[in-house]
Design a protein around this motif. Sequence first.
Motif, PDB file in Angstrom:
ATOM      1  N   VAL A  55      16.563  13.606  16.917  1.00 43.76           N
ATOM      2  CA  VAL A  55      16.774  12.922  15.647  1.00 43.76           C
ATOM      3  C   VAL A  55      18.052  12.097  15.733  1.00 43.76           C
ATOM      4  O   VAL A  55      18.900  12.328  16.593  1.00 43.76           O
ATOM      5  N   ASP A  56      18.162  11.133  14.823  1.00 41.64           N
ATOM      6  CA  ASP A  56      19.305  10.226  14.833  1.00 41.64           C
ATOM      7  C   ASP A  56      20.432  10.661  13.900  1.00 41.64           C
ATOM      8  O   ASP A  56      21.597  10.331  14.125  1.00 41.64           O
ATOM      9  N   ALA A  57      20.076  11.352  12.815  1.00 42.87           N
ATOM     10  CA  ALA A  57      21.070  11.751  11.817  1.00 42.87           C
ATOM     11  C   ALA A  57      20.698  13.108  11.248  1.00 42.87           C
ATOM     12  O   ALA A  57      19.515  13.445  11.104  1.00 42.87           O
ATOM     13  N   LEU A  58      21.720  13.878  10.925  1.00 43.07           N
ATOM     14  CA  LEU A  58      21.534  15.220  10.365  1.00 43.07           C
ATOM     15  C   LEU A  58      22.545  15.415   9.245  1.00 43.07           C
ATOM     16  O   LEU A  58      23.730  15.129   9.420  1.00 43.07           O
ATOM     17  N   VAL A  59      22.067  15.890   8.093  1.00 43.07           N
ATOM     18  CA  VAL A  59      22.961  16.193   6.978  1.00 43.07           C
ATOM     19  C   VAL A  59      22.693  17.623   6.518  1.00 43.07           C
ATOM     20  O   VAL A  59      21.540  18.015   6.301  1.00 43.07           O
ATOM     21  N   LEU A  60      23.759  18.387   6.371  1.00 47.04           N
ATOM     22  CA  LEU A  60      23.697  19.744   5.838  1.00 47.04           C
ATOM     23  C   LEU A  60      24.198  19.717   4.398  1.00 47.04           C
ATOM     24  O   LEU A  60      25.314  19.258   4.138  1.00 47.04           O
ATOM     25  N   ALA A  61      23.376  20.184   3.460  1.00 50.52           N
ATOM     26  CA  ALA A  61      23.760  20.242   2.051  1.00 50.52           C
ATOM     27  C   ALA A  61      23.847  21.703   1.621  1.00 50.52           C
ATOM     28  O   ALA A  61      22.910  22.473   1.857  1.00 50.52           O
ATOM     29  N   TYR A  62      24.967  22.070   0.993  1.00 51.86           N
ATOM     30  CA  TYR A  62      25.147  23.458   0.554  1.00 51.86           C
ATOM     31  C   TYR A  62      26.086  23.492  -0.638  1.00 51.86           C
ATOM     32  O   TYR A  62      26.747  22.518  -0.967  1.00 51.86           O
ATOM     33  N   ASP A  63      26.149  24.668  -1.270  1.00 50.97           N
ATOM     34  CA  ASP A  63      27.023  24.843  -2.437  1.00 50.97           C
ATOM     35  C   ASP A  63      27.896  26.072  -2.273  1.00 50.97           C
ATOM     36  O   ASP A  63      29.120  26.006  -2.362  1.00 50.97           O
ATOM     37  N   ILE A  64      27.281  27.239  -2.046  1.00 48.45           N
ATOM     38  CA  ILE A  64      28.026  28.480  -1.809  1.00 48.45           C
ATOM     39  C   ILE A  64      28.743  28.383  -0.466  1.00 48.45           C
ATOM     40  O   ILE A  64      28.175  27.897   0.519  1.00 48.45           O
ATOM     41  N   PRO A  65      30.009  28.828  -0.357  1.00 47.77           N
ATOM     42  CA  PRO A  65      30.737  28.728   0.909  1.00 47.77           C
ATOM     43  C   PRO A  65      30.059  29.490   2.051  1.00 47.77           C
ATOM     44  O   PRO A  65      29.337  30.465   1.834  1.00 47.77           O
ATOM     45  N   ASP A  66      30.307  29.032   3.248  1.00 50.58           N
ATOM     46  CA  ASP A  66      29.765  29.608   4.475  1.00 50.58           C
ATOM     47  C   ASP A  66      30.526  30.875   4.854  1.00 50.58           C
ATOM     48  O   ASP A  66      31.723  31.013   4.566  1.00 50.58           O
ATOM     49  N   VAL A  67      29.848  31.802   5.530  1.00 51.56           N
ATOM     50  CA  VAL A  67      30.529  32.990   6.042  1.00 51.56           C
ATOM     51  C   VAL A  67      31.448  32.628   7.214  1.00 51.56           C
ATOM     52  O   VAL A  67      32.311  33.402   7.601  1.00 51.56           O
ATOM     53  N   GLU A  68      31.244  31.439   7.785  1.00 51.90           N
ATOM     54  CA  GLU A  68      32.082  30.959   8.893  1.00 51.90           C
ATOM     55  C   GLU A  68      32.764  29.644   8.494  1.00 51.90           C
ATOM     56  O   GLU A  68      32.449  28.581   9.025  1.00 51.90           O
ATOM     57  N   PRO A  69      33.724  29.676   7.565  1.00 51.73           N
ATOM     58  CA  PRO A  69      34.361  28.436   7.116  1.00 51.73           C
ATOM     59  C   PRO A  69      35.211  27.765   8.178  1.00 51.73           C
ATOM     60  O   PRO A  69      35.556  26.585   8.041  1.00 51.73           O
ATOM     61  N   GLY A  70      35.553  28.478   9.234  1.00 49.72           N
ATOM     62  CA  GLY A  70      36.363  27.886  10.290  1.00 49.72           C
ATOM     63  C   GLY A  70      35.582  26.986  11.230  1.00 49.72           C
ATOM     64  O   GLY A  70      36.180  26.250  12.023  1.00 49.72           O
ATOM     65  N   ARG A  71      34.274  27.048  11.151  1.00 46.61           N
ATOM     66  CA  ARG A  71      33.451  26.221  12.030  1.00 46.61           C
ATOM     67  C   ARG A  71      33.156  24.871  11.362  1.00 46.61           C
ATOM     68  O   ARG A  71      32.793  24.822  10.188  1.00 46.61           O
ATOM     69  N   ALA A  72      33.303  23.797  12.113  1.00 44.64           N
ATOM     70  CA  ALA A  72      32.861  22.483  11.646  1.00 44.64           C
ATOM     71  C   ALA A  72      31.352  22.427  11.877  1.00 44.64           C
ATOM     72  O   ALA A  72      30.871  21.937  12.899  1.00 44.64           O
ATOM     73  N   THR A  73      30.600  22.940  10.901  1.00 44.48           N
ATOM     74  CA  THR A  73      29.184  23.225  11.124  1.00 44.48           C
ATOM     75  C   THR A  73      28.376  21.984  11.454  1.00 44.48           C
ATOM     76  O   THR A  73      27.531  22.005  12.355  1.00 44.48           O
ATOM     77  N   ALA A  74      28.593  20.891  10.738  1.00 46.07           N
ATOM     78  CA  ALA A  74      27.829  19.674  11.016  1.00 46.07           C
ATOM     79  C   ALA A  74      28.082  19.189  12.441  1.00 46.07           C
ATOM     80  O   ALA A  74      27.150  18.779  13.149  1.00 46.07           O
ATOM     81  N   THR A  75      29.330  19.248  12.883  1.00 44.18           N
ATOM     82  CA  THR A  75      29.663  18.833  14.247  1.00 44.18           C
ATOM     83  C   THR A  75      28.979  19.728  15.265  1.00 44.18           C
ATOM     84  O   THR A  75      28.436  19.261  16.277  1.00 44.18           O
ATOM     85  N   TRP A  76      28.991  21.033  15.003  1.00 47.64           N
ATOM     86  CA  TRP A  76      28.338  21.980  15.906  1.00 47.64           C
ATOM     87  C   TRP A  76      26.831  21.726  15.967  1.00 47.64           C
ATOM     88  O   TRP A  76      26.219  21.753  17.040  1.00 47.64           O
ATOM     89  N   LEU A  77      26.221  21.449  14.808  1.00 47.94           N
ATOM     90  CA  LEU A  77      24.789  21.177  14.778  1.00 47.94           C
ATOM     91  C   LEU A  77      24.457  19.902  15.548  1.00 47.94           C
ATOM     92  O   LEU A  77      23.411  19.807  16.196  1.00 47.94           O
ATOM     93  N   SER A  78      25.326  18.911  15.468  1.00 49.42           N
ATOM     94  CA  SER A  78      25.120  17.694  16.248  1.00 49.42           C
ATOM     95  C   SER A  78      25.071  18.011  17.735  1.00 49.42           C
ATOM     96  O   SER A  78      24.310  17.399  18.494  1.00 49.42           O
ATOM     97  N   HIS A  79      25.866  18.990  18.146  1.00 48.29           N
ATOM     98  CA  HIS A  79      25.923  19.373  19.557  1.00 48.29           C
ATOM     99  C   HIS A  79      24.654  20.092  20.010  1.00 48.29           C
ATOM    100  O   HIS A  79      24.187  19.886  21.135  1.00 48.29           O
TER     101      HIS A  79
END
Length: 253
Positions: free
Chosen positions: A69-93
């Motif tokens: 895929v060319d683009a990925l967007v993560l949409a959320y409201d409640i905080p993540d259990v892993e706030p230290g991770r740059a989740t979108a960047t990790w998912l891109s990887h």
Amino acid sequence: MSPAWGLRRAVARRFREPAAQAGDPGHAARLATYLGDLLEPYALGAPGGMAGGQSYGEMAAALLPDEPVDALVLAYDIPDVEPGRATATWLSHVCPGGPMALSVSDQGRAGAHTALRLLRDYAGSGTYERALLVVAEQSALPYEPGVPAEVPAEHCAVALHLGPSTVEVARPRIVRGAGPHDVVDLLGEAGGATVVLGGHLAGVGVKADRVVLADPAQPMTGVWEALASVDGPAVVADFDPALGYLCVSAFGC
């Protein structure tokens, strides 16, 4: 953008088990320190544990496509259990194609509609045609937020696979300051499309042949989980009472 850009498929999954990190004592201690520092200026008290929490990265990774895929967007409201991770960047990887990736948050239920609008506009510019929208929520909130907040009953994630398709996506509409009954005028006559209504719109008399009510216990993912079970044209409508957002996204209409 080609008129044939739209929804290819939607996949929903509930996660019955917590994330592995949620049960790690070292992670729990670091998370308590991090959240405590953030909460202290607001006198919201000490954070509780997140032993039952889930990771948006792990949830989203379970729904990634096999094709690039060319683009990925993560949409959320409640905080993540892993706030230290740059989740979108990790998912891109980890996502095929190494897509451009970003997150949308702090918009309540409107977050997913905003993300869908962004992806549609990116496709319209001639870039990022094949896209993935992941809407996720996890059910552990480790502190009292100090404002009304609806916490989901279960961990859930929904992936909308977008790209060349006969199920065209219209530009999502987000109206601020509206009320639940304003959805009747906003939708108009839905015709043969299935209308998916969020929990706060149950009982509103929309003009449609078929109405599907989302699970009210899943504030963020409920309407998108319901969309994944619908065949044919559909309109998703949701209302966020805390922020006063009325949102409508149409698929194949």
